[in-house]
Scaffold this motif. Structure first.
Motif, PDB file in Angstrom:
ATOM      1  N   GLU A  65      23.262  27.524  58.494  1.00 17.51           N
ATOM      2  CA  GLU A  65      23.458  28.830  58.132  1.00 17.51           C
ATOM      3  C   GLU A  65      22.861  29.822  58.950  1.00 17.51           C
ATOM      4  O   GLU A  65      21.597  29.537  59.156  1.00 17.51           O
ATOM      5  N   ASP A  94      29.740  35.038  60.966  1.00 16.79           N
ATOM      6  CA  ASP A  94      30.771  33.869  61.257  1.00 16.79           C
ATOM      7  C   ASP A  94      30.606  33.326  62.528  1.00 16.79           C
ATOM      8  O   ASP A  94      30.819  32.112  62.850  1.00 16.79           O
ATOM      9  N   GLN A  95      29.760  33.882  63.483  1.00 14.45           N
ATOM     10  CA  GLN A  95      29.681  33.430  64.939  1.00 14.45           C
ATOM     11  C   GLN A  95      28.199  32.984  65.026  1.00 14.45           C
ATOM     12  O   GLN A  95      27.905  32.686  66.169  1.00 14.45           O
ATOM     13  N   SER A  97      25.824  29.988  65.226  1.00 14.38           N
ATOM     14  CA  SER A  97      25.704  28.595  65.862  1.00 14.38           C
ATOM     15  C   SER A  97      24.302  27.941  65.609  1.00 14.38           C
ATOM     16  O   SER A  97      23.219  28.618  65.851  1.00 14.38           O
TER      17      SER A  97
ATOM     18  N   ASP B 296      30.066  20.651  57.635  1.00 13.48           N
ATOM     19  CA  ASP B 296      30.337  22.063  57.443  1.00 13.48           C
ATOM     20  C   ASP B 296      31.630  22.740  57.997  1.00 13.48           C
ATOM     21  O   ASP B 296      32.643  22.423  57.644  1.00 13.48           O
ATOM     22  N   ASN B 297      31.412  23.319  59.288  1.00 11.17           N
ATOM     23  CA  ASN B 297      32.517  24.010  59.650  1.00 11.17           C
ATOM     24  C   ASN B 297      33.055  23.027  61.073  1.00 11.17           C
ATOM     25  O   ASN B 297      34.001  23.211  61.505  1.00 11.17           O
ATOM     26  N   ARG B 299      32.214  22.620  64.107  1.00  4.34           N
ATOM     27  CA  ARG B 299      32.177  23.294  65.447  1.00  4.34           C
ATOM     28  C   ARG B 299      30.782  22.900  66.326  1.00  4.34           C
ATOM     29  O   ARG B 299      29.793  23.055  65.523  1.00  4.34           O
ATOM     30  N   ARG B 304      31.127  26.532  70.539  1.00  4.96           N
ATOM     31  CA  ARG B 304      31.751  26.886  69.136  1.00  4.96           C
ATOM     32  C   ARG B 304      33.078  26.403  68.943  1.00  4.96           C
ATOM     33  O   ARG B 304      33.855  27.010  67.870  1.00  4.96           O
ATOM     34  N   GLN B 306      35.985  23.630  67.779  1.00  5.93           N
ATOM     35  CA  GLN B 306      35.814  22.698  66.873  1.00  5.93           C
ATOM     36  C   GLN B 306      35.824  21.144  67.440  1.00  5.93           C
ATOM     37  O   GLN B 306      36.399  21.014  68.622  1.00  5.93           O
TER      38      GLN B 306
END
Lengths: 194, 329
Positions: A65, A94-95, A97, B296-297, B299, B304, B306
């Motif tokens: 996060e 949101d971007q 990483s 999590d997501n 990615r 970034r 998927q």
């Protein structure tokens, strides 16, 4: 549970080339959850010459996060709240990483200072001023940089001298400055309030 | 004891005599499998010679030892005076001479020889079946040498069934061909040095001491026996991946491109992790962090995008793991 190993390593790597980047990250207390980062104002912008402090709170899930970052130094910028210091930057939301680090995030913030995005504002007043009256925006931003981002760079004697010129007694000036941690404006407020 | 060590040290030297060179030259690239067989035979032959008598061997290799001595002297750049220094101490005890010699040579040789002897010892543990490996162990140490010899006596056909080892030996031969360029130089020197052969016995003794030095050969040594495999490839590996030498082809390919630690959690990447390529963008991470991101997501941290939801990546890495387990034992 926060990955302290990674945070520790990030701090080491970031502070290793501090002379080159000017960016540093240091723990606020003895834990590694609350950190303070500093970035120099980009050259050629109204923020040049200032040193901006950024509060960093690391969530437990870091680096999966994003770290919570906000300006501790007041700054006049369309994408930074002039009241709270909140930063509008996609990589902090949101971007984000996990491949990013505190240092790269701070570098991105530094880049944001030099390239404001008034179309996606955090502070609507500043953004409006930026779009309608850039000269006024630039001078305001410069003034805020001079006022809030440079105080720590001044020597104590200089501050004492200026407060003495205002007519305050020297011993009181020194003790007040010490009490407020060297902040000239706070010391002046306290001296005026008596 | 000293006698044994001399005998052992002489064997790699004997492997490089002109007769062997001639044999080598006749072997072309298509007959490499045959060559590895020949190597095994040669080892057996050498062991027989060793058992029969040391003196015959000593006579037969005198010339070669002269070459060795002179090459040493030339390599050190301290031609005659240094040699004489050794010769004058010829009357001393053998141990004393040996120390003397190693003092003489160690500054230039010791770092490389240390690593290569390490490498050869490792290869012995993994590839007792491979003939070229066992010949390398002869330079690593006499203990390893005799151990591998007995194993080959038990069954050399069995070791040829080890296709992995053979493929490895062939790869070593290919790289070795590059070093064949050195060999004509050795031949050129040999005729010039023949007068040296009239030296007296104590000088011969001194030459024997040269060979007592049982260090591993450097890959670029001009007098390095041709029978030795090229360890250059192994030396280029990090030590921890050397154990899994069977997985060398991809491991070698990825050297320099694989991070040693996971960029997310900063933990060391193990073999499975470093062979794990979850995203076409090439971003590598450990399996723990990959799983965490999937929960999590999902990615890729690098691009970034998927991650593809197939379990293909994990499946292939599991295969690699089981494969490495096989080669490890």
């Amino acid at each position: 549970m926060l990955d302290f190993g990674r945070v520790q390593k990030e701090l080491q790597e970031c502070n290793r080339d501090i002379n080159l980047s000017g960016i540093s990250v240091n723990p606020k207390s003895d834990n590694l959850i609350n950190l303070i980062g500093t970035i120099p104002g980009p050259i050629g912008t109204p923020y040049e010459g200032g040193t901006f402090k950024i509060d960093i709170d690391l969530p437990d899930a870091y680096p999966f996060e994003p770290p919570k970052m906000k300006f501790a130094t007041k700054v006049w910028h369309p994408n930074i709240s002039s009241q709270s210091g909140a930063i509008c930057l996609d990589i902090l939301k949101d971007q984000w990483s996990p491949a990013l680090t505190l240092k790269t995030a701070l570098l991105s913030i530094q880049a944001l200072l030099s390239t404001p995005e008034p179309d996606d504002p955090q502070d609507a007043v500043v953004a409006k001023q930026y779009l309608t009256n850039y000269q006024l925006f630039a001078s305001t931003a410069r003034y805020w940089t001079e006022t809030y981002a440079k105080t720590s760079t001044l020597g104590v004697e200089e501050k004492v001298q200026r407060l003495l010129e205002m007519g305050f007694p020297e011993d009181l000036v020194r003790s007040t400055l010490e009490a407020v941690g060297g902040d000239e404006n706070l010391a002046l407020e306290r001296l005026c309030s008596g | 004891m000293v006698y044994d060590s001399i005998a052992n040290a002489l064997i790699p030297t004997a492997a490089s005599n002109p007769k062997e060179f001639g044999k080598k030259k006749r072997v072309n690239r298509t007959a490499k499998l045959k060559q590895s067989k020949l190597d095994v035979r040669r080892e057996q032959w050498l062991s027989q010679v060793k058992n029969k008598g040391f003196k015959e061997e000593n006579k037969g290799t005198n010339r070669q030892k002269m070459v060795d001595l002179d090459m040493h002297a030339r390599n050190e750049g301290e031609n005659r005076p240094m040699v004489k220094l050794v010769i004058t101490s010829g009357g001393e005890e053998n141990d004393g001479l040996m120390n003397h010699y190693s003092d003489w040579e160690s500054p230039s040789n010791s770092p490389t020889s240390h690593t290569s002897s390490l490498a050869s010892n490792r290869s012995v543990t993994n590839f007792t079946g491979s003939s070229s490996r066992s010949s390398s162990s002869s330079s690593g140490g006499c203990g390893c040498y005799s151990g591998s010899m007995t194993e080959e006596d038990d069954g050399d056909d069995g070791c040829l069934d080890d296709w992995e080892a053979i493929a490895d030996a062939l790869a070593a031969d290919e790289t070795k061909n590059d070093h064949n360029n050195h060999e004509p130089q050795v031949h050129d020197h040999a005729p010039q040095l023949e007068p040296v052969e009239t030296m007296k016995d104590d000088q011969v003794n001194c030459n024997a001491q040269v060979n007592v030095n049982r260090r591993a050969w450097r890959p670029d040594d001009a007098f390095r026996p041709q029978g030795l495999p090229n360890l250059l490839k192994q030396n280029s590996f990090p030590m921890n991946s050397e154990r899994n030498y069977g997985c060398a082809p991809w491991g070698f390919k990825n050297v320099g491109f694989t991070p040693t630690t996971c960029p997310i959690c900063c933990e060391d990447l193990d073999l499975t992790d470093s062979s794990f390529l979850p995203c076409p963008c090439g971003y590598r991470l450990c399996l723990f962090c990959y799983k965490r991101i999937l929960e999590d997501n999902g990615r890729c941290p690098g691009c970034r995008k998927q991650y593809e939801q197939s379990e293909q990546g994990i499946a292939s890495s599991k295969m690699v793991r089981s494969y490495s387990m096989i080669t490890r034992h």
